[in-house]
Each structure stands twice: as C-alpha cells, then as structure tokens.
Design an enzyme around this catalytic site. Structure first.
Site, PDB file in Angstrom:
ATOM      1  N   VAL A   1      -9.948  -2.334  -4.037  1.00  0.00           N
ATOM      2  CA  VAL A   1      -8.534  -2.061  -4.283  1.00  0.00           C
ATOM      3  C   VAL A   1      -8.379  -0.737  -5.017  1.00  0.00           C
ATOM      4  O   VAL A   1      -9.301  -0.244  -5.656  1.00  0.00           O
ATOM      5  CB  VAL A   1      -7.872  -3.200  -5.096  1.00  0.00           C
ATOM      6  CG1 VAL A   1      -8.124  -4.547  -4.443  1.00  0.00           C
ATOM      7  CG2 VAL A   1      -8.357  -3.231  -6.541  1.00  0.00           C
ATOM      8  N   SER A   2      -7.176  -0.157  -4.921  1.00  0.00           N
ATOM      9  CA  SER A   2      -6.797   1.048  -5.656  1.00  0.00           C
ATOM     10  C   SER A   2      -7.786   2.185  -5.363  1.00  0.00           C
ATOM     11  O   SER A   2      -8.039   2.513  -4.208  1.00  0.00           O
ATOM     12  CB  SER A   2      -6.708   0.733  -7.150  1.00  0.00           C
ATOM     13  OG  SER A   2      -6.114   1.794  -7.856  1.00  0.00           O
ATOM     14  N   ASN A   3      -8.376   2.797  -6.402  1.00  0.00           N
ATOM     15  CA  ASN A   3      -9.334   3.870  -6.165  1.00  0.00           C
ATOM     16  C   ASN A   3     -10.518   3.384  -5.338  1.00  0.00           C
ATOM     17  O   ASN A   3     -11.053   4.117  -4.509  1.00  0.00           O
ATOM     18  CB  ASN A   3      -9.846   4.434  -7.501  1.00  0.00           C
ATOM     19  CG  ASN A   3      -8.830   5.307  -8.185  1.00  0.00           C
ATOM     20  OD1 ASN A   3      -7.715   5.473  -7.714  1.00  0.00           O
ATOM     21  ND2 ASN A   3      -9.205   5.874  -9.321  1.00  0.00           N
TER      22      ASN A   3
ATOM     23  N   GLY B   1      -9.443   3.346  -1.784  1.00  0.00           N
ATOM     24  CA  GLY B   1      -9.456   4.699  -1.244  1.00  0.00           C
ATOM     25  C   GLY B   1     -10.864   5.175  -0.944  1.00  0.00           C
ATOM     26  O   GLY B   1     -11.104   5.852   0.060  1.00  0.00           O
TER      27      GLY B   1
END
Length: 708
Positions: free
Chosen positions: A300-302, A305
């Site tokens: 999730v999140s960074n 990405g």
C-alpha cells in the site's frame, strides 16, 4: 512460460515439469542456487515456532496487537533484537489499521480472521542488506516463509514498506494476506526505512535495530560526512539527526522498482536454499523459479507505488500480477487525456508530482483549516492544529498576496479554493486534510522528498530545515537515550516521529520546531511559512510570492530537485499484467487526481485494449485507516484495507483459475454514522463482477470518466 500459459496449467503440474532443475544452457545439469551478487554482508535467518514467537505478530497474536499497551523492553536503554522486532511489528501493524473491534479488526480483517487460533504463523525469517549500482547506502530485504508454504502451489507476495517505514512496514497489509495464504512474503524498506544517524553521538542502527557508534560496523545508514564535517556541523547545529530517506544523498524512489525486483530475486534464493535438492558440499539446486511460482506485486501507499514500478521494470517476467492500495505513483504527465467526475469540471492539470501538490498543501492548508466549510466539521482540526497559528498563517499569506479576502474567513476560503480548483484536490478530501496538516504530514513529506530528490547532504540544511528533538517551546534539545534506543521499532522514517521533529533553523530568534516557528519576513508565528515558501520555490523554480527567477544558489537547488522528480515518473506500462488499484476518494495524502486516476488513463493510452489494469475507487475511504479508530473518523469512513484484501483475492483468483477481474468501478460502502456502531459486512458491498453502468469507470474519448 508466459502468464497466459500459467493460467491454463495448474501450478502443481507446472512445478512438476521443473523440479528436475533448470539450466541456462538448456541441458540436463541442475542449476545451482547462488546468493545474488547485490547482497552485502551477513545473511541472518531465524525460525519461529508459531507458539512462543511467530512471523506475523511477533508472538503477540491478534489480541496482543490490539492491546493499547505496547510491549516493553526489559532494559529501556539496551533493548534486545527480539524486543525491537516485537515492538516494530506491533507499531507498524497499528500504524496502518484501525485496531478497534467496532471498526472491523478481529472480525473483518486481522491475523486471527479465518483462523481457529490467535493468528500466529510459524516459519522462517531471513534478513540481509542489499544495494543497487550507484547507491550510497544499502536497503534491507527480508523473506518470510510460512511453515504452510507448499512447493506444489508455490506463491510469493511482495511487501515493500509503506511510507518511509522500515522492513516491517508492510507486515499488516501484504504480510498478513500473504502469510495467511501460505505464500512466501518478500519485503524491502526500499532505501527509506528507519535508519537514522545521531550526528552528536555518532550512533546508528544495525540490521537488527540495535545501536552502534562504530564507524566500521555495517549499519542501515550513516551520513556521508567526514569526522571533520560532522564535528563542524555539530558545532553550528548541535543535537541534529540525519534520516536515511532525507539524507542518504540517494534518490531512493528512483530505484523503488529495482528494490522490489531484488527482493523477489532474494526470495527465490531463500526458497531454493530451503527446498532445493542437496548438491555437493552444502550446495542446493534451483527447483522454484518464476515459471512455477506465482508472484503478486503488492503493498500500500509508497509500497504500492514501488510494486507498480517493479511491474513496469519487470523485463524477466518474474511478476505475474499486481494488487495495490492507494499507490504513491507519479504518472508521466500526458495532456492528451483529461479526467472528469460526474458532471464536474474537466481536469486537465492532473498528474502533478508528489512534491508539487505536497508543497502546495504545506503552504495553504494551515490557512484552509480556518475555512468555514471545514473549520468545525473536520475531525481533529481543533485538537491537532493551533487555531491562532492557522489565523496568523492566513494573515501572512494575505500580506504576501497569496490569498485574497478582507476577513479571515474569506482568506481561509480562498486558500481552500486554491487547493481544490488550482491544484485539483477533490472536495471529498477537505475534511480529512486538516488532521494530516496537524500531524505535519505534508510538511514532513515536502522536506524529506525535496532533500531526497536533490540528493542534498545533511550538513547543508535545505530551506533551513533540520531534524532534532525539541523541548516544550520548540527549542532544540538532545534526543533522549531511551527514545533513540527504540527508534528502529517506533520510527516511521520521516520526522516528526518518535521524538524527532522538523526544526526551522532560520526562525526568528533561534532554531525552533517548525510548527511553532516565527518567520522573519512576517514576524508572525505562521508555522514557519518562510521555510514552506522556500520548499515551494524549489518545486516551481520561481519565487512563489513575486514570480521572479530564483537566486543562483536556489536555482541550482531547484534544478537538482527537478531532475530527481523526473527520475521517479512512472511509464504506465504494466506489460499487460493483471492488476488492481484500490484507492479511497477521500485520500488527503496522495490526491487521486494526481495518482490513481491519471495512472489509469496513462495505462490506457500506453497499453490500450491489452491493458489488464482495473481501478476501484472507494467512497467514504481515505489513506490512513488507523485514524478511523477516533471520533469523527469512525462515523464517516470505512476501512480501505478491507478492499485491498479483496483486490489481492481477485488477482490471485485471476492467476490461479483464470477468473476475470471485475470492470473498473466506484464502490459505495456505507459509513457507520452517528454513534459509530459496529461496522458490518452489509455496509461493505463487494467489488462487483458486473457493476451497474452508472458505477463503471471508463476511458472514453480521451477522458477518464468517474461516476459521482
């Protein structure tokens, strides 16, 4: 074997073809398992029995993770590696999830859900340091192999850390799903992590989290300073700390995809050391390969990405599918398509970079907190934000001509308008944003990422911002020894965290905690507005007040930052892999008009009908589920984590059974409402295999169209 072929052949049968070993020369000799060359130093391995200690909960079980009292150290100044690991897992789990039963923990998600015990997972854990060419510092990689791992149904899940967290930063997200599924889970701190260097004491963290002041000891991070440079900085800036993400003089985000691919390669090495056939003296043959092991890139999140970037860079076909939540992704800007929600405005200015929209939030949100539209309704606004500072920030912005209005209400309303209209931040995010500003989220991201993108050294504080502990009035003070001893376990890698604060060295009077700082230009306690203006100038390359060109030194810094930003842009090419993004519409950290929505459009531009990406936008959900445990959030928002787990299920089913991924769609869960009664599954409608036409997200006529 291609991904499509894998769908047609059961995993166990595919493995049977390859268990004889493989060779790059296509002969019958077995391939020997070798440690990847990017691993540096010692490989540490530990087995956990799943009774006294385990992979997922560090022996705490699901109930122990929910306990509001954190596990303690026997000696607060000298915690053991096991104690640091236990607290790190406890801290990272709770940082990302709502741990209340009414919010869903222990009923809808959590280690114990779907189990007949408290969720402990037996297995092995292997850690090492790795490096990529050109990097100044190593990253941490870790492989967890549950005892339930089945070589006939082999699977692997990537779990790069969220935010700037350390190696256990995805334990409660990808880690939970993967270990419960019986998959190996491969982690990386992706060059961010909890590595810190106390420049005054010269202490830094080893791989196991314990502190060392030995310059020759392998540590997570030590600032690139000579003894003379460090001593000179200590004289001018005493009691400062350097943090890995901000001060490594690397741009780790540019290599996040490579870090994830390295974790996968290390994962195969660990698996084959465990399951490969003995060969010669202490050697093992390769029996598990990308051809017979299902690999899902996740987190999730960074971390999400990072896994997306890994899928884009996956030249060897190691990754079969992608399932991520709220990914921090910076799509390459493409003006050939637009975004539109319902009958709202057409958005052409999408795909702003993280540093672009974050410096804007850091600059304007303090004043926007005072706007009548959000002032009284935004949870935690009054609790986390100094009302007086919000007002003086408006006054200072107005004096510089950055907001208009004759009254504070008008000035604050204009600041909110700028964020919504000029920076395309969705109105659904307005009520969440004040709490994040009060927690210094945008300010911390702006400072950390500007330093990382420009690869600036710690002894040249960018925009006058440094990191240190502070006393009650915001003055710099030494970090307490007990806090420093626990940093590996408690730090999120991006101050403010664990007693370390953002300090504005150029504040009027003396260096002061940024939130308390008086700007020289205004003479007001305006949250160090001068520092925030400086950060914004590095993004635009122009003076944000006058619009003039920057001074030569600042222009050089801005060019370095710009180069770093371009290095992290995503291509949009997932190479046709089955992929799912789930994102909350109220995400106030990674605004959807600059992340998931335009990435979906860019992917359609790049891959066209060959795209395997599906995008699910969830109403009444935001970035930090942990906030849902608190009043104001509990009544309004549902756990996005629930839909992230569903995304993993969908991708897994796609890869193992060939089931089609549901079309892109808006998902409409119902919040708990007044009094926040216990959340039920009835309030969390599933992602639909055949959603109503009115709920479908489409790419039509060069436009991403999202239903209201």
């Amino acid at each position: 074997m291609t991904n499509r072929a894998r769908l047609a052949v059961p995993t166990g049968l595919a493995a049977a073809f390859l268990l004889v070993g493989c060779s790059s020369d296509n002969d019958d000799s077995p391939q020997l398992n070798t440690l990847p060359g990017f691993i540096t130093g010692e490989v540490q391995q530990q087995d956990y029995d799943g009774i006294t200690d385990d992979l997922l909960t560090a022996g705490l079980g699901g109930s122990g993770l929910a306990n509001a009292t954190a596990p303690a150290f026997a000696d607060s100044l000298n915690p053991t590696p096991a104690e640091l690991r236990r607290l790190a897992i406890y801290t990272n789990y709770r940082a990302l999830a709502d741990m209340t039963a009414d919010g869903g923990y222990g009923r809808l998600y959590g280690p114990q859900v779907g189990r007949d015990d408290d969720g402990l997972v037996a297995g092995s854990e292997t850690l090492a340091l790795a490096t990529v060419p050109g990097a100044n510092h190593p990253v941490t990689v870790m492989v967890q192999v549950p005892a339930s791992f089945d070589t006939e149904q082999a699977c692997m899940v990537t779990a790069p850390s969220s935010g700037s967290r350390g190696i256990y930063g995805a334990i409660g997200t990808a880690g939970e799903w993967g270990l419960k599924q019986g998959c190996a889970v491969v982690y990386t701190d992706k060059g961010t992590g909890t590595g810190s260097h106390n420049l005054m004491t010269d202490r830094a963290q080893r791989l196991d989290g314990t502190l060392s002041d030995d310059d020759d000891a392998p540590v997570l991070f030590r600032a690139n300073l000579t003894d003379a440079e460090r001593q000179a900085f200590n004289t001018s800036h005493p009691d400062r700390l350097a943090f890995k993400h901000a001060h490594s003089r690397d741009n780790p985000e540019a290599d996040w995809g490579r870090h994830v691919l390295q974790s996968v390669e290390f994962g195969f090495y660990v698996l084959n050391q465990r399951y490969g056939k003995p060969h010669g003296d202490d050697g093992r043959t390769v029996v598990l390969t990308p051809e017979n092991t299902l690999v899902i890139a996740s987190s999730v999140s960074n971390g999400g990405g990072a896994s997306v970037r890994a899928a884009e860079l996956d030249e060897n076909g190691w990754i079969d599918g992608v399932a991520v939540s709220e990914p921090n992704i910076n799509p390459t800007p493409d003006s050939s398509f637009t975004l539109r929600q319902g009958d709202g405005p057409v958005i052409t200015g999408h795909s702003r970079s993280l540093l672009d929209y974050t410096t804007a939030i850091a600059l304007y949100q303090g004043c926007a907190n005072r706007a009548p539209a959000v002032r009284d309704d935004a949870p935690f606004n009054a609790a986390l934000n100094n009302v007086g500072v919000n007002e003086t920030t408006c006054t200072a912005l107005a004096a510089k001509g950055l907001v208009t209005g004759a009254t504070l209400d008008e000035q604050a309303t204009d600041a909110l308008r700028i964020l919504n209209d000029e920076y395309a931040i969705q109105p659904e995010q307005n009520l969440v944003a004040p709490s994040h500003y009060g927690a210094s989220v945008a300010q911390a991201i702006a400072m950390t990422y500007a330093n990382a993108y420009g690869e600036f050294p710690v002894n040249q504080p960018l925009c006058g911002l440094s990191l240190a502990a502070t006393a009650d009035q915001g003055t710099v003070t030494p970090l307490a020894d007990a806090q420093e001893a626990a940093l590996f376990a408690t730090s999120n890698g991006i101050p403010p965290t664990s007693g370390v604060q953002l300090v504005y060295d150029q504040a009027a009077g003396a260096p002061t905690r940024l939130a308390d700082a008086v700007s020289t230009s205004s003479g007001l306690a305006d949250h160090g507005l001068d520092a925030l203006l400086c950060l914004r100038s590095l993004m635009d390359g122009l003076d944000p007040v006058t619009g003039d060109a920057l001074s030569a030194p600042l222009q050089v810094q801005a060019e370095r930052v710009s180069t770093g930003v371009e290095a992290v842009r995503a291509s949009g090419d997932l190479q046709g892999k089955p992929a799912v993004f789930v994102t909350g519409r109220a995400d106030a950290i990674l605004p959807i008009n600059h992340t998931s929505r335009p990435y979906f459009g860019l992917n359609r531009r790049v891959e066209g009908d060959a795209s395997g990406l599906r995008y699910y936008e969830v109403l009444n959900a935001h970035h930090l589920d942990a906030f849902n445990a608190f009043p104001g959030f509990d009544a309004r928002y549902v756990p996005l984590h629930h839909y992230y787990l569903q995304a993993l299920d969908l991708v897994y089913d796609r890869l193992t059974t060939g089931a089609e991924l549901p079309p892109s769609q808006v998902v409409r869960p119902q919040p708990r409402g007044a009094g926040a009664p216990a959340l039920t599954l009835a309030q969390l409608p599933a992602i639909q295999p055949a959603p109503a036409q009115a709920d479908r997200i489409r790419f039509v006529d060069s436009q991403v169209r999202i239903p209201d």
